[in-house]
Write a protein that holds these residues in place. Structure first.
Motif, PDB file in Angstrom:
ATOM      1  N   SER A  37     -12.842 -35.396   8.268  1.00 26.11           N
ATOM      2  CA  SER A  37     -12.822 -35.972   6.919  1.00 26.11           C
ATOM      3  C   SER A  37     -14.164 -36.591   6.567  1.00 26.11           C
ATOM      4  O   SER A  37     -14.967 -36.901   7.453  1.00 26.11           O
ATOM      5  CB  SER A  37     -11.768 -37.068   6.848  1.00 26.11           C
ATOM      6  OG  SER A  37     -10.485 -36.530   6.967  1.00 26.11           O
ATOM      7  N   ARG A  41     -16.725 -45.430   4.552  1.00 21.42           N
ATOM      8  CA  ARG A  41     -16.776 -46.650   5.383  1.00 21.42           C
ATOM      9  C   ARG A  41     -17.882 -46.512   6.432  1.00 21.42           C
ATOM     10  O   ARG A  41     -18.321 -45.419   6.749  1.00 21.42           O
ATOM     11  CB  ARG A  41     -15.402 -46.965   5.990  1.00 21.42           C
ATOM     12  CG  ARG A  41     -15.090 -46.313   7.294  1.00 21.42           C
ATOM     13  CD  ARG A  41     -14.127 -47.155   8.136  1.00 21.42           C
ATOM     14  NE  ARG A  41     -13.422 -46.369   9.119  1.00 21.42           N
ATOM     15  CZ  ARG A  41     -13.988 -45.838  10.203  1.00 21.42           C
ATOM     16  NH1 ARG A  41     -15.281 -45.957  10.443  1.00 21.42           N
ATOM     17  NH2 ARG A  41     -13.246 -45.147  11.043  1.00 21.42           N
ATOM     18  N   TYR A  53     -16.176 -38.407  11.556  1.00 18.00           N
ATOM     19  CA  TYR A  53     -16.168 -38.329  10.090  1.00 18.00           C
ATOM     20  C   TYR A  53     -17.519 -37.795   9.652  1.00 18.00           C
ATOM     21  O   TYR A  53     -18.496 -37.835  10.404  1.00 18.00           O
ATOM     22  CB  TYR A  53     -16.034 -39.736   9.466  1.00 18.00           C
ATOM     23  CG  TYR A  53     -14.637 -40.319   9.449  1.00 18.00           C
ATOM     24  CD1 TYR A  53     -13.672 -39.875   8.549  1.00 18.00           C
ATOM     25  CD2 TYR A  53     -14.303 -41.364  10.314  1.00 18.00           C
ATOM     26  CE1 TYR A  53     -12.398 -40.439   8.525  1.00 18.00           C
ATOM     27  CE2 TYR A  53     -13.021 -41.924  10.298  1.00 18.00           C
ATOM     28  CZ  TYR A  53     -12.076 -41.449   9.397  1.00 18.00           C
ATOM     29  OH  TYR A  53     -10.822 -42.002   9.375  1.00 18.00           O
ATOM     30  N   GLY A  82     -11.785 -38.415   2.240  1.00 19.05           N
ATOM     31  CA  GLY A  82     -11.414 -37.131   1.639  1.00 19.05           C
ATOM     32  C   GLY A  82     -11.461 -35.992   2.639  1.00 19.05           C
ATOM     33  O   GLY A  82     -12.199 -36.039   3.628  1.00 19.05           O
ATOM     34  N   LYS A 101      -5.664 -35.657  10.097  1.00 15.66           N
ATOM     35  CA  LYS A 101      -4.895 -36.913  10.183  1.00 15.66           C
ATOM     36  C   LYS A 101      -5.216 -37.868   9.027  1.00 15.66           C
ATOM     37  O   LYS A 101      -5.798 -38.925   9.232  1.00 15.66           O
ATOM     38  CB  LYS A 101      -5.084 -37.584  11.544  1.00 15.66           C
ATOM     39  CG  LYS A 101      -6.509 -37.663  12.037  1.00 15.66           C
ATOM     40  CD  LYS A 101      -6.553 -38.328  13.394  1.00 15.66           C
ATOM     41  CE  LYS A 101      -7.913 -38.256  14.023  1.00 15.66           C
ATOM     42  NZ  LYS A 101      -8.983 -38.985  13.333  1.00 15.66           N
ATOM     43  N   GLY A 106      -2.356 -38.987   1.300  1.00 15.82           N
ATOM     44  CA  GLY A 106      -3.170 -37.776   1.485  1.00 15.82           C
ATOM     45  C   GLY A 106      -2.341 -36.663   2.105  1.00 15.82           C
ATOM     46  O   GLY A 106      -2.424 -35.498   1.708  1.00 15.82           O
ATOM     47  N   ARG A 137      -8.004 -53.276  19.242  1.00 12.08           N
ATOM     48  CA  ARG A 137      -9.180 -52.401  19.137  1.00 12.08           C
ATOM     49  C   ARG A 137     -10.402 -53.104  18.555  1.00 12.08           C
ATOM     50  O   ARG A 137     -11.498 -52.562  18.585  1.00 12.08           O
ATOM     51  CB  ARG A 137      -8.836 -51.098  18.414  1.00 12.08           C
ATOM     52  CG  ARG A 137      -8.677 -51.165  16.926  1.00 12.08           C
ATOM     53  CD  ARG A 137      -8.235 -49.788  16.407  1.00 12.08           C
ATOM     54  NE  ARG A 137      -8.319 -49.733  14.958  1.00 12.08           N
ATOM     55  CZ  ARG A 137      -7.743 -48.811  14.211  1.00 12.08           C
ATOM     56  NH1 ARG A 137      -7.069 -47.840  14.792  1.00 12.08           N
ATOM     57  NH2 ARG A 137      -7.857 -48.809  12.897  1.00 12.08           N
TER      58      ARG A 137
HETATM   59  P1  5GP Z   1      -9.941 -45.426   9.597  1.00  7.20           P
HETATM   60  O1  5GP Z   1     -10.839 -46.255   8.733  1.00  7.20           O
HETATM   61  O2  5GP Z   1      -9.059 -46.287  10.475  1.00  7.20           O
HETATM   62  O3  5GP Z   1     -10.662 -44.353  10.350  1.00  7.20           O
HETATM   63  O4  5GP Z   1      -8.953 -44.652   8.610  1.00  7.20           O
HETATM   64  C1  5GP Z   1      -8.201 -45.357   7.667  1.00  7.20           C
HETATM   65  C2  5GP Z   1      -7.091 -44.463   7.145  1.00  7.20           C
HETATM   66  O5  5GP Z   1      -7.654 -43.379   6.413  1.00  7.20           O
HETATM   67  C3  5GP Z   1      -6.276 -43.852   8.288  1.00  7.20           C
HETATM   68  O6  5GP Z   1      -4.895 -43.998   7.962  1.00  7.20           O
HETATM   69  C4  5GP Z   1      -6.691 -42.410   8.260  1.00  7.20           C
HETATM   70  O7  5GP Z   1      -5.638 -41.572   8.671  1.00  7.20           O
HETATM   71  C5  5GP Z   1      -7.010 -42.197   6.801  1.00  7.20           C
HETATM   72  N1  5GP Z   1      -7.861 -41.028   6.556  1.00  7.20           N
HETATM   73  C6  5GP Z   1      -8.835 -40.507   7.330  1.00  7.20           C
HETATM   74  N2  5GP Z   1      -9.354 -39.409   6.768  1.00  7.20           N
HETATM   75  C7  5GP Z   1      -8.677 -39.185   5.619  1.00  7.20           C
HETATM   76  C8  5GP Z   1      -8.730 -38.178   4.599  1.00  7.20           C
HETATM   77  O8  5GP Z   1      -9.512 -37.231   4.615  1.00  7.20           O
HETATM   78  N3  5GP Z   1      -7.879 -38.304   3.562  1.00  7.20           N
HETATM   79  C9  5GP Z   1      -6.987 -39.324   3.481  1.00  7.20           C
HETATM   80  N4  5GP Z   1      -6.168 -39.330   2.435  1.00  7.20           N
HETATM   81  N5  5GP Z   1      -6.894 -40.281   4.420  1.00  7.20           N
HETATM   82  C10 5GP Z   1      -7.734 -40.226   5.476  1.00  7.20           C
END
Ligand code: 5GP
Length: 205
Positions: A37, A41, A53, A82, A101, A106, A137
């Motif tokens: 994705s 952040r 990412y 995204g 994931k 999403g 974590r």
């Molecule tokens: P983190 O910041 O902990 O990596 O991710 C925060 C949330 O964003 C997690 O629930 C993760 O699954 C979600 N997330 C990660 N990539 C994507 C994406 O491409 N699309 C969407 N809708 N959520 C995502």
């Protein structure tokens, strides 16, 4: 069906263990492709660009969003996330199975684009463990953790729209990986995945 490949979407609240679970499954099933994705952040210490990412500036994310380069995107806890469209479409067309994931909304968007996708909701054996896992974590502030838990309760409302509920029990995460592997393998054997041609070939072999 979009292409011959299958799409697996592992979702569920932050702290459920999606990253570890999907990482372990990929080690067991190396032919399974992973959709990386994009996000605005900041990278965590152990994360690398292009693997965990694609870390983008807000402006670059918005540019790609306007160019329709995401299959779906969401704001989550103040940041944008995204799913890049090209990779997913290409892999499925080429017949690779693919796992991703995203958060719960999403995942539901993906299901509306790919009704054939298998949606898997991951939870710890006790909901209260989410907080402990997020604390352990040490990557979020207390305020962020509180916000993620609020979002988790919202996400639970959509569990009925998923195909599978998978429990990731503390200290038995190997079992959750095996359960996920079983789902992937079972999906591959569904009758409608075979196609009439291959069934006819079998009949006349
Ligand atoms: P983190 O910041 O902990 O990596 O991710 C925060 C949330 O964003 C997690 O629930 C993760 O699954 C979600 N997330 C990660 N990539 C994507 C994406 O491409 N699309 C969407 N809708 N959520 C995502």
């Amino acid at each position: 069906m979009f292409g011959p490949g299958l799409l697996f979407v592992v979702s569920g609240p932050s702290g459920a263990g999606k990253d570890t679970l999907v990482g372990a499954l990929r080690a067991r099933m190396p032919r399974l492709k992973y959709s990386v994705s994009a996000t605005t952040r900041e990278p965590r210490a152990e994360e690398s660009d292009g693997e965990d990412y694609f870390f983008l500036s807000h402006g670059e994310f918005k540019r790609r969003q306007a160019a329709n380069e995401f299959l779906e995107y969401r704001e989550y806890n103040g940041h944008l996330y995204g799913t890049p469209r090209d990779f997913v479409e290409k892999m499925l067309m080429e017949g690779y199975d693919l796992i991703m994931k995203p958060e719960v909304n999403g995942a539901l968007s993906i299901k509306s684009t790919f009704p054939d996708a298998a949606l898997i909701f991951l939870l710890p054996d006790k909901f209260s463990h989410l907080r402990g896992r997020l604390l352990a974590r040490r990557t979020e502030t207390n305020d962020e953790i509180a916000r993620r838990l609020e979002i988790a309760h919202e996400e639970m409302k959509h569990i009925g729209q998923f195909d599978y509920l998978l429990i990731n029990e503390d200290r038995r995460s190997d079992e959750a990986v095996s359960d996920l592997e079983a789902i992937v393998r079972a999906e591959r054997f569904r009758i409608h995945r075979w196609g009439e041609d291959s069934i006819r070939k079998l009949e006349h072999s």
